[in-house]
Design a protein around this motif. Sequence first.
Motif, PDB file in Angstrom:
ATOM      1  N   VAL A  69       0.845  -1.189   0.000  1.00  0.00           N
ATOM      2  CA  VAL A  69       0.000   0.000   0.000  1.00  0.00           C
ATOM      3  C   VAL A  69       0.883   1.244   0.000  1.00  0.00           C
ATOM      4  O   VAL A  69       1.846   1.334   0.769  1.00  0.00           O
ATOM      5  N   GLU A  70       0.532   2.201  -0.859  1.00  0.00           N
ATOM      6  CA  GLU A  70       1.213   3.492  -0.889  1.00  0.00           C
ATOM      7  C   GLU A  70       0.189   4.569  -0.545  1.00  0.00           C
ATOM      8  O   GLU A  70      -0.827   4.712  -1.237  1.00  0.00           O
ATOM      9  N   VAL A  71       0.435   5.294   0.546  1.00  0.00           N
ATOM     10  CA  VAL A  71      -0.464   6.375   0.968  1.00  0.00           C
ATOM     11  C   VAL A  71       0.362   7.653   1.060  1.00  0.00           C
ATOM     12  O   VAL A  71       1.187   7.804   1.945  1.00  0.00           O
ATOM     13  N   GLN A  72       0.126   8.563   0.111  1.00  0.00           N
ATOM     14  CA  GLN A  72       0.818   9.848   0.122  1.00  0.00           C
ATOM     15  C   GLN A  72       0.073  10.879   0.967  1.00  0.00           C
ATOM     16  O   GLN A  72       0.665  11.798   1.501  1.00  0.00           O
ATOM     17  N   GLU A  73      -1.254  10.704   1.037  1.00  0.00           N
ATOM     18  CA  GLU A  73      -2.081  11.543   1.916  1.00  0.00           C
ATOM     19  C   GLU A  73      -3.405  10.834   2.152  1.00  0.00           C
ATOM     20  O   GLU A  73      -3.785   9.938   1.408  1.00  0.00           O
ATOM     21  N   GLY A  74      -4.094  11.212   3.211  1.00  0.00           N
ATOM     22  CA  GLY A  74      -5.388  10.615   3.526  1.00  0.00           C
ATOM     23  C   GLY A  74      -5.266   9.237   4.151  1.00  0.00           C
ATOM     24  O   GLY A  74      -4.249   8.898   4.766  1.00  0.00           O
ATOM     25  N   GLU A  75      -6.311   8.423   3.974  1.00  0.00           N
ATOM     26  CA  GLU A  75      -6.367   7.092   4.575  1.00  0.00           C
ATOM     27  C   GLU A  75      -6.979   6.114   3.580  1.00  0.00           C
ATOM     28  O   GLU A  75      -7.924   6.444   2.870  1.00  0.00           O
ATOM     29  N   LEU A  76      -6.433   4.898   3.553  1.00  0.00           N
ATOM     30  CA  LEU A  76      -6.957   3.825   2.723  1.00  0.00           C
ATOM     31  C   LEU A  76      -7.327   2.658   3.627  1.00  0.00           C
ATOM     32  O   LEU A  76      -6.549   2.265   4.495  1.00  0.00           O
ATOM     33  N   ILE A  77      -8.535   2.115   3.434  1.00  0.00           N
ATOM     34  CA  ILE A  77      -9.006   0.977   4.216  1.00  0.00           C
ATOM     35  C   ILE A  77      -9.226  -0.193   3.264  1.00  0.00           C
ATOM     36  O   ILE A  77      -9.903  -0.045   2.244  1.00  0.00           O
ATOM     37  N   LEU A  78      -8.653  -1.345   3.594  1.00  0.00           N
ATOM     38  CA  LEU A  78      -8.829  -2.561   2.805  1.00  0.00           C
ATOM     39  C   LEU A  78      -9.592  -3.574   3.640  1.00  0.00           C
ATOM     40  O   LEU A  78      -9.303  -3.755   4.823  1.00  0.00           O
ATOM     41  N   GLU A  79     -10.549  -4.263   3.001  1.00  0.00           N
ATOM     42  CA  GLU A  79     -11.316  -5.314   3.662  1.00  0.00           C
ATOM     43  C   GLU A  79     -11.397  -6.509   2.728  1.00  0.00           C
ATOM     44  O   GLU A  79     -11.619  -6.355   1.537  1.00  0.00           O
ATOM     45  N   TRP A  80     -11.263  -7.704   3.301  1.00  0.00           N
ATOM     46  CA  TRP A  80     -11.396  -8.957   2.556  1.00  0.00           C
ATOM     47  C   TRP A  80     -12.578  -9.713   3.161  1.00  0.00           C
ATOM     48  O   TRP A  80     -12.587 -10.014   4.352  1.00  0.00           O
ATOM     49  N   HIS A  81     -13.591 -10.005   2.334  1.00  0.00           N
ATOM     50  CA  HIS A  81     -14.826 -10.643   2.783  1.00  0.00           C
ATOM     51  C   HIS A  81     -15.065 -11.960   2.057  1.00  0.00           C
ATOM     52  O   HIS A  81     -14.741 -12.072   0.873  1.00  0.00           O
ATOM     53  N   ASP A  82     -15.639 -12.924   2.777  1.00  0.00           N
ATOM     54  CA  ASP A  82     -16.247 -14.048   2.081  1.00  0.00           C
ATOM     55  C   ASP A  82     -17.745 -13.747   2.004  1.00  0.00           C
ATOM     56  O   ASP A  82     -18.158 -12.622   2.249  1.00  0.00           O
ATOM     57  N   ARG A  83     -18.558 -14.722   1.691  1.00  0.00           N
ATOM     58  CA  ARG A  83     -19.993 -14.463   1.535  1.00  0.00           C
ATOM     59  C   ARG A  83     -20.665 -14.059   2.830  1.00  0.00           C
ATOM     60  O   ARG A  83     -21.671 -13.357   2.816  1.00  0.00           O
ATOM     61  N   LYS A  84     -20.144 -14.518   3.966  1.00  0.00           N
ATOM     62  CA  LYS A  84     -20.852 -14.325   5.231  1.00  0.00           C
ATOM     63  C   LYS A  84     -20.144 -13.451   6.248  1.00  0.00           C
ATOM     64  O   LYS A  84     -20.763 -12.982   7.192  1.00  0.00           O
ATOM     65  N   GLN A  85     -18.843 -13.267   6.105  1.00  0.00           N
ATOM     66  CA  GLN A  85     -18.135 -12.548   7.172  1.00  0.00           C
ATOM     67  C   GLN A  85     -16.933 -11.776   6.658  1.00  0.00           C
ATOM     68  O   GLN A  85     -16.435 -12.024   5.565  1.00  0.00           O
TER      69      GLN A  85
END
Length: 132
Positions: A69-85
Amino acid sequence: MSDIIGFIIIILIFAVLVKFRVIRIVSKNGYKYKQTKHELNLTYKKFNGFDYYYFKFNQGKLITLSYDVEVQEGELILEWHDRKQLLWKEAFTENTQGSFTAQTHYRRYSVRIEGKHTKGGCRLQFTENGSQ
């Protein structure tokens, strides 16, 4: 006069819905992505909002998500989901590399990318480690 009052009320309702995130405004400036079967590359000059990307894996496998991940400014949120959770979630405010491993129980998975006035990019790669 009643038209102006009605218009002002509509604007106020819209502002409240945006404030409480009932309505979300997505803005993408210079947003480029490339997705393959098990990889996603994103770059953006400015990203505010969210997007989903979908992947398929074999059931009963250990899958490792590697991220850069490259963040020069601000915020980045990553999420990994399956079908239920939700399997994994992390927020980034600086450049970071790492990985997370999970057992697959389904075929279809999604990655949610959320930018909060961010600039930069990210690279996600899924690799199969075998079965458990």
